[in-house]
Design a protein around this motif. Structure first.
Motif, short mmCIF file in Angstrom:
data_model
loop_
_atom_site.label_atom_id
_atom_site.label_comp_id
_atom_site.label_asym_id
_atom_site.label_seq_id
_atom_site.Cartn_x
_atom_site.Cartn_y
_atom_site.Cartn_z
N GLU A 1 10.45 1.94 12.13
CA GLU A 1 10.60 3.31 12.84
C GLU A 1 11.84 3.00 13.78
N GLU B 1 -1.65 4.27 11.06
CA GLU B 1 -1.01 5.38 10.82
C GLU B 1 -1.02 5.61 9.36
N SER B 2 -1.17 4.80 8.45
CA SER B 2 -1.22 4.94 7.04
C SER B 2 -2.81 4.69 6.64
N ASN C 1 8.73 17.42 6.94
CA ASN C 1 8.25 16.02 7.37
C ASN C 1 7.76 15.37 6.34
N THR C 2 7.90 15.86 4.94
CA THR C 2 7.43 14.94 3.93
C THR C 2 8.85 14.28 2.84
N GLU C 3 8.38 13.59 2.31
CA GLU C 3 9.12 12.91 1.33
C GLU C 3 9.58 14.13 0.40
N PRO D 1 8.78 20.65 2.53
CA PRO D 1 8.45 20.62 3.71
C PRO D 1 9.59 19.68 4.75
N PRO E 1 0.81 -1.39 0.02
CA PRO E 1 0.05 -0.02 0.06
C PRO E 1 0.94 1.33 0.03
N LYS F 1 8.66 9.65 9.56
CA LYS F 1 7.52 8.70 9.32
C LYS F 1 6.28 9.27 8.53
N GLY F 2 5.64 8.62 8.06
CA GLY F 2 4.52 9.01 7.04
C GLY F 2 4.81 9.14 5.71
N SER F 3 5.91 9.05 5.45
CA SER F 3 6.52 9.35 3.97
C SER F 3 6.50 7.80 3.34
N ARG F 4 6.36 6.78 4.06
CA ARG F 4 6.84 5.45 3.54
C ARG F 4 5.57 4.39 4.36
N ARG G 1 2.58 5.92 -2.59
CA ARG G 1 2.65 7.12 -2.71
C ARG G 1 1.30 7.83 -3.42
N GLY G 2 0.18 7.41 -3.21
CA GLY G 2 -1.14 8.15 -3.85
C GLY G 2 -1.55 7.32 -5.21
#
Lengths: 353, 456
Positions: free
Chosen positions: A254, A295-296, A219-221, A217, A84, A245-248, A87-88
């Motif tokens: 972690e 989280e994802s 905190n993003t990829e 930014p 999953p 975290k949040g980019s993968r 990336r969109g």
């Protein structure tokens, strides 16, 4: 830091692509014709050579991995769930006797399980990702592509970064030696690397991008644009590690010592070509994996077999990465887009054979 | 014989109790006020629904309530207009004439979208009633230039593009009815709950070619649902036809397996979704990363730790947080949940006020039984960016279709303009805490605003 960047410059095919996408409408028109009539250009000398280089590339990747003790395994094609963390992009589905199955967007969930048996394993795996429409403009995204996807039991992040660096260096060198003349005829100066390759934390890479005038930014990829800029300032591949975290995907581990940061990395090609490899140590504590799934925005219920597999193999500590074949060939040959780096290319939003 | 009679009496009594539930709702909910607006539009802002009666009637504020309330609401606050209005003088200098209420600008930005008024159409889901009127509401909301939400389960239950059942529009029909009628302002935000994520709902939307131009224009957002007012901490339940349930049996929790169930209908439960600060933070980061062109909305309910939700949303760069108070509407919720879980809308507004005073810069919306322009003005005065309205739009659509919804929204817009101008201000964003006072001491203390019956 700056002094070491001077050796890099943007490849002329990247500049050409940049120029082409300035008129988005005209570019999409060109791309449509390109992918819809691919049987015409595959017969041109340049692309015949590219296809031969692609074959050599795959042979060299296999030779390298086999020499490092890996076993090649058959890749899964469909399953109840797939990767999953894409990336969109949307997953392709098929009807499996009344149940919805996914076409593999990557074999990540399966390679971990195979590493529990073979220790060092790889697939040459076809994947499908229905990418967002704007990805047609990047030169880096195909809807149908191949990746060499590998996993190593007991490996650390540092181990797999080094492995990825060795693989890219060895393969590019071997292919360039065999096809020196071909590459020159294609107008590509065969790449020559300097070891050691640079390694940046994600935070350092963002800082570098910002300094180069590409705001990203924290905190993003790294945005495609910024990644290209960072890559363009290098003459050899470079690694970016420790993404926030949040980019993968939920499976990238972690860092227990640094909450909020992942034990993961990307290896970027120089000259503006960008991402080559993406990999990580894996999350293996079932409770952690479940929290990371939430989280994802995922439903853990959907991944029941995977969670059971992790529980039964506990502790299944692995690390690995995937390297896109078309991107590698695009880099070696110095092509404008991945849509030049394989036969019958498929790009987001365009219907083609 | 006697047993039969008793049984009959008990049955009748039970049916009456069921009807009473409906009557209680009808009595308690401001049907009259909403109907008047839906029928009459702008004129619905006046008593009897017409300006024509002006001068022909003897009117004044009502001093009584129909019933004794269990908890306080925004109706326990009043607006507190000044006689001296320096801003009106400034406006006069700008216009070179006396300003009137139609000079009040209602334009604002809500959660990353331009909006023609500080009002948002709440995310309504897949229930029969929300689904039935969804197209009319979507068209009206677009024409009125206000953002609109699409609730959870719509795609999973009603179909993404093709309809799952004849009567109910698919997800795509609802979204396109809105986007296709959009003008200069507005935007749509789309929920994905745990079960929708099974279908990669947001990924589907983000790579949908028909939606691409709107995504590129910044007119599409995604809404994370961290609960709702009527049933905080509980998931939804609806009754589904057995044959429809069979199609989604992998995704939802059914008390009895639709494949083997006997009845025509089965009950479908959805889970509330588990959150921790890390999960919320991670979700927002994932959204910013995967959908960089989409706005990010968070909807939450009357939870005690809502301040932390706002803080995390703000730190991670979300565009809006909506707090739904316990009197918020729903398609279905257990009675005990509606009665006992969570705090009233006014308390949600207080949480918003605190966050605003603490420097939160994102859009903060309040929801839960808000249905008129006064509610909007009071909410904004206390720190909200706007109000999030659901049920009144369904009622307006029931009464007069798309036109009813447009009428209702226009009436609310006019009401806001009138009230804001009465406060001597000409931009809805200028109303502030000085413009409200309380009829109740507890609320006065809670908000730190004047208690109208005090000596000071």
């Amino acid at each position: 830091m700056d002094a070491e960047l001077v050796d890099g410059q943007v490849n002329k095919s990247i500049l050409e692509l940049e120029d082409m996408v300035k008129d988005e409408h005209a570019f999409l028109g060109f791309l449509e014709k390109w992918v819809q009539g691919s049987w015409r250009w595959v017969k041109e000398d340049k692309y015949r050579t590219m296809l031969r280089i692609e074959a050599t590339t795959l042979r060299e990747v296999r030779a390298f991995l086999d020499s490092r003790g890996f076993t090649e395994a058959l890749a899964p094609i469909v399953g109840p769930v797939t990767d999953p963390g894409i990336r969109g992009a949307k997953q392709a589905t098929i009807d499996f006797y009344g149940h919805e199955y996914k076409v593999m967007s990557s074999a990540i969930l399966y390679k971990q399980y195979l590493a529990s048996s073979l220790d060092k394993v790889y697939f040459v795996s076809p994947n499908v990702r229905l990418e967002p429409n704007d990805s047609a403009l990047t030169g880096r995204h195909l809807v149908e592509f191949y990746q060499v996807d590998l996993e190593v039991k007991g490996a650390s992040l540092e181990d797999v970064i080094s492995l990825a660096e060795d693989l890219v260096e060895r393969v590019v060198k071997a292919v360039a030696e065999e096809h020196w003349r071909d590459l020159e005829r294609m107008g590509r100066t065969p790449p020559q690397f300097k070891r050691p390759f640079k390694r940046y934390t994600h935070a350092e890479a963002v800082e570098l991008a910002n300094k180069l005038g590409c705001s990203n930014p924290r905190n993003t990829e790294l945005r495609w644009e910024c990644e290209k800029m960072v890559s363009a300032r290098h003459g050899s591949p470079l690694a970016v590690y420790e993404y926030p975290k949040g980019s993968r995907g939920f499976y990238d581990r972690e860092d227990p010592g640094r909450p909020g940061y992942l034990r993961d990395f990307d290896l970027l090609y120089p000259e503006g070509f960008g991402e080559a490899v993406s990999g990580a140590e894996r999350e293996f504590e079932p409770a952690r994996v479940i929290a990371r799934m939430r989280e994802s925005g995922e439903d853990p219920n959907k991944y029941r077999w995977y969670l059971e597999m992790l529980r039964e193999n506990y502790p299944l500590q692995t690390a690995g990465f995937g390297i896109g074949v078309e991107r590698l060939v695009r880099y070696i040959c110095g092509l404008r887009g991945v849509w030049e780096a394989r036969p019958y290319p498929k790009v987001a939003g365009i219907v083609s054979p | 014989m006697a047993v039969k009679a008793v049984e009959l009496a008990v049955k009748i009594k039970a049916m009456l109790a069921a009807l009473r539930g409906l009557r209680e709702f009808m009595d308690d909910y401001p049907f009259d006020e909403i109907s008047m607006k839906a029928l009459k539009g702008r004129e619905g802002a006046y008593p009897f629904g017409e300006v024509g009666t002006y001068g022909a009637a003897v009117l004044g504020a009502s001093v009584s309530r129909r019933s004794y309330p269990r908890f306080l609401s925004l109706d326990d606050l009043v607006l507190y207009p000044p006689a001296f209005t320096p801003r009106r003088l400034e406006k006069m200098a700008e216009l070179l004439r006396e300003p009137v209420f139609t000079d009040v600008s209602l334009e604002t930005e809500l959660g990353g979208f331009k909006s023609a008024a500080p009002l948002v159409v709440a995310s309504m889901g897949s229930t029969d009633i929300a689904s039935r009127y969804s197209i009319q509401i979507a068209k009206a909301a677009a024409a009125e230039g206000v953002p609109m939400g699409v609730g959870e389960n719509v795609s999973t239950v009603r179909g993404y593009e093709a309809r799952r059942s004849k009567l109910h529009p698919s997800f795509k029909e609802r979204v396109m009815a809105y986007l296709g009628n959009l003008d200069g302002s507005g935007g749509v935000f789309i929920q994905q709950n745990v079960e929708d994520s099974y279908d990669e709902h947001w990924n589907k939307v983000y790579s949908d070619k028909d939606l691409e131009p709107f995504i590129e224009e910044g007119r599409v957002g995604f809404e994370v649902k961290v609960g709702q007012g009527a049933k905080p901490g509980l998931g939804g339940v609806i009754r589904m036809r057995r044959e429809d349930a069979v199609k989604v049996r992998d995704k939802y929790h059914f008390l009895e397996d639709p494949l083997t169930a006997k009845g025509k209908y089965v009950e479908r439960y959805s889970v509330p979704g588990t959150f921790t600060p890390d999960i919320l933070r991670g979700t927002i980061r994932m959204m910013r990363n995967n959908y960089p062109r989409a706005k990010i909305w968070i909807k939450t309910g009357p939870y005690r730790d809502v301040a932390e939700i706002i803080r995390i949303a703000s730190e991670e760069g979300a565009d809006a947080v909506v707090i739904d108070g316990k009197e918020g509407g729903t398609g279905m919720a257990p009675s005990a949940a509606m009665k006992e879980l969570g705090y009233p809308t006014v308390v949600g507004l207080k949480k918003i006020m605190d966050a605003r005073l603490g420097g939160a810069g994102l859009s903060l919306l309040v929801a839960g039984r808000l249905f008129n322009g006064a509610h909007a003005v009071k909410s904004i005065a206390l720190g909200a960016s706007g109000v999030y309205v659901g049920r009144p739009l369904i009622l307006a659509a029931m009464i007069r279709g798309e036109k009813g919804v447009r009428n209702y929204i226009e009436a609310v817009k006019v009401e806001i303009q009138m009230l804001v101008s009465a406060l001597g201000k000409y931009d809805v964003r200028e109303v502030s805490r000085e413009d409200v006072a309380s009829l109740n001491q507890d609320l006065a203390r809670m908000f730190g605003i004047p208690y109208v019956y005090s000596r000071e």
